[in-house]
Design a protein around this motif. Structure first.
Motif, PDB file in Angstrom:
ATOM      1  N   THR A   1       0.712  -1.107  -0.062  1.00  0.00           N
ATOM      2  CA  THR A   1      -0.057   0.020   0.073  1.00  0.00           C
ATOM      3  C   THR A   1       1.051   1.422   0.048  1.00  0.00           C
ATOM      4  O   THR A   1       2.070   1.367   0.225  1.00  0.00           O
ATOM      5  N   PHE A   2       0.204   2.488  -0.128  1.00  0.00           N
ATOM      6  CA  PHE A   2       1.036   3.770  -0.076  1.00  0.00           C
ATOM      7  C   PHE A   2       1.722   3.968   1.193  1.00  0.00           C
ATOM      8  O   PHE A   2       2.866   4.461   1.056  1.00  0.00           O
ATOM      9  N   SER A   3       0.805   3.762   2.331  1.00  0.00           N
ATOM     10  CA  SER A   3       1.619   3.824   3.573  1.00  0.00           C
ATOM     11  C   SER A   3       2.949   3.195   3.697  1.00  0.00           C
ATOM     12  O   SER A   3       3.926   3.500   4.511  1.00  0.00           O
ATOM     13  N   LYS A   4       2.669   1.740   3.174  1.00  0.00           N
ATOM     14  CA  LYS A   4       3.962   0.718   3.505  1.00  0.00           C
ATOM     15  C   LYS A   4       4.973   1.347   2.653  1.00  0.00           C
ATOM     16  O   LYS A   4       6.025   1.167   3.075  1.00  0.00           O
ATOM     17  N   LYS A   5       4.838   1.822   1.616  1.00  0.00           N
ATOM     18  CA  LYS A   5       6.126   2.474   0.450  1.00  0.00           C
ATOM     19  C   LYS A   5       6.454   3.438   1.233  1.00  0.00           C
ATOM     20  O   LYS A   5       7.992   3.702   1.363  1.00  0.00           O
ATOM     21  N   GLU A   6       5.701   4.750   1.871  1.00  0.00           N
ATOM     22  CA  GLU A   6       6.142   5.591   2.500  1.00  0.00           C
ATOM     23  C   GLU A   6       7.028   5.060   3.806  1.00  0.00           C
ATOM     24  O   GLU A   6       8.142   5.832   3.886  1.00  0.00           O
ATOM     25  N   LYS A   7       6.744   4.362   4.347  1.00  0.00           N
ATOM     26  CA  LYS A   7       7.470   3.857   5.610  1.00  0.00           C
ATOM     27  C   LYS A   7       8.817   3.088   5.178  1.00  0.00           C
ATOM     28  O   LYS A   7       9.735   3.558   5.713  1.00  0.00           O
ATOM     29  N   GLU A   8       8.525   2.450   4.280  1.00  0.00           N
ATOM     30  CA  GLU A   8       9.992   1.745   3.703  1.00  0.00           C
ATOM     31  C   GLU A   8      11.230   2.783   3.264  1.00  0.00           C
ATOM     32  O   GLU A   8      12.118   2.885   3.494  1.00  0.00           O
ATOM     33  N   LYS A   9      10.487   3.977   2.498  1.00  0.00           N
ATOM     34  CA  LYS A   9      11.353   5.075   2.137  1.00  0.00           C
ATOM     35  C   LYS A   9      11.927   5.733   3.281  1.00  0.00           C
ATOM     36  O   LYS A   9      12.993   6.262   3.163  1.00  0.00           O
ATOM     37  N   LEU A  10      11.302   5.980   4.245  1.00  0.00           N
ATOM     38  CA  LEU A  10      11.746   6.700   5.465  1.00  0.00           C
ATOM     39  C   LEU A  10      12.676   5.814   6.180  1.00  0.00           C
ATOM     40  O   LEU A  10      13.772   6.428   6.600  1.00  0.00           O
ATOM     41  N   ARG A  11      12.399   4.399   6.197  1.00  0.00           N
ATOM     42  CA  ARG A  11      13.671   3.541   6.847  1.00  0.00           C
ATOM     43  C   ARG A  11      14.837   3.617   5.834  1.00  0.00           C
ATOM     44  O   ARG A  11      16.098   3.666   6.556  1.00  0.00           O
ATOM     45  N   GLN A  12      14.846   3.547   4.710  1.00  0.00           N
ATOM     46  CA  GLN A  12      15.812   3.695   3.860  1.00  0.00           C
ATOM     47  C   GLN A  12      16.486   5.066   4.091  1.00  0.00           C
ATOM     48  O   GLN A  12      17.923   5.026   4.286  1.00  0.00           O
ATOM     49  N   LYS A  13      15.972   6.221   4.087  1.00  0.00           N
ATOM     50  CA  LYS A  13      16.455   7.377   4.241  1.00  0.00           C
ATOM     51  C   LYS A  13      17.222   7.444   5.743  1.00  0.00           C
ATOM     52  O   LYS A  13      18.510   8.092   5.608  1.00  0.00           O
ATOM     53  N   LYS A  14      16.608   7.044   6.710  1.00  0.00           N
ATOM     54  CA  LYS A  14      17.311   7.113   8.024  1.00  0.00           C
ATOM     55  C   LYS A  14      18.617   6.163   8.111  1.00  0.00           C
ATOM     56  O   LYS A  14      19.571   6.587   8.443  1.00  0.00           O
ATOM     57  N   ARG A  15      18.352   4.978   7.307  1.00  0.00           N
ATOM     58  CA  ARG A  15      19.718   3.971   7.269  1.00  0.00           C
ATOM     59  C   ARG A  15      20.771   4.707   6.429  1.00  0.00           C
ATOM     60  O   ARG A  15      22.007   4.838   6.771  1.00  0.00           O
TER      61      ARG A  15
END
Length: 146
Positions: free
Chosen positions: A3-17
């Motif tokens: 879903t859209f929210s799952k994609k956004e959360k994954e993008k945030l995790r990648q950015k933090k990493r």
């Protein structure tokens, strides 16, 4: 299915990493390894402030260790005659059983309870009394009319 929210959360995790990795590399690149001992030392000056320069040996003061007082000093024994004070009753409520005496020498207001009296008191009576120290302040005891 993502879903859209799952994609956004994954993008945030990648950015933090990615940010964490960049900070780690930056720390490694800017680390000052191998500093000399003189660069790592800190000194305390005569006022107690931390500085990078050693203190001036001409300004060092010697302190007599015996003169340092730790705790509360012991009170000296006071003769019994000094403990008897004179005062005037400024307020006394007989129904509640307490009042205040104004010490004539120090002009201090001292609490008095009916249990500390040898005879009944009225306002403006001149009295002699001794004091005891309580957690709330001095209390008059052995109160006698003059």
């Amino acid at each position: 299915m993502e879903t859209f929210s799952k994609k956004e959360k994954e993008k945030l995790r990648q950015k933090k990493r990615k940010d964490k990795q960049e900070k780690k590399e930056d720390r490694k690149a800017n680390a000052q390894k191998g500093q000399s001992l003189d660069q790592m030392l800190a000194y305390v000056d005569e006022n107690g402030n931390i500085s990078t320069t050693p203190p001036d040996p001409r300004r060092i003061r010697s302190v007599n260790e015996a003169s340092i007082q730790i705790g509360v000093p012991r009170q000296s024994d006071v003769p019994a005659e000094v403990l008897v004070r004179n005062g005037v009753v400024t307020f006394f409520n007989a129904s509640k059983g307490y009042g205040f005496i104004k010490d004539l020498q120090t002009q201090e207001s001292i609490f008095v309870h009916v249990n500390a009296l040898t005879e009944p008191l009225n306002e403006q009576d001149k009295v002699t009394f001794s004091t005891t120290q309580t957690p709330k302040g001095p209390n008059a005891v052995d109160v006698k009319k003059i």
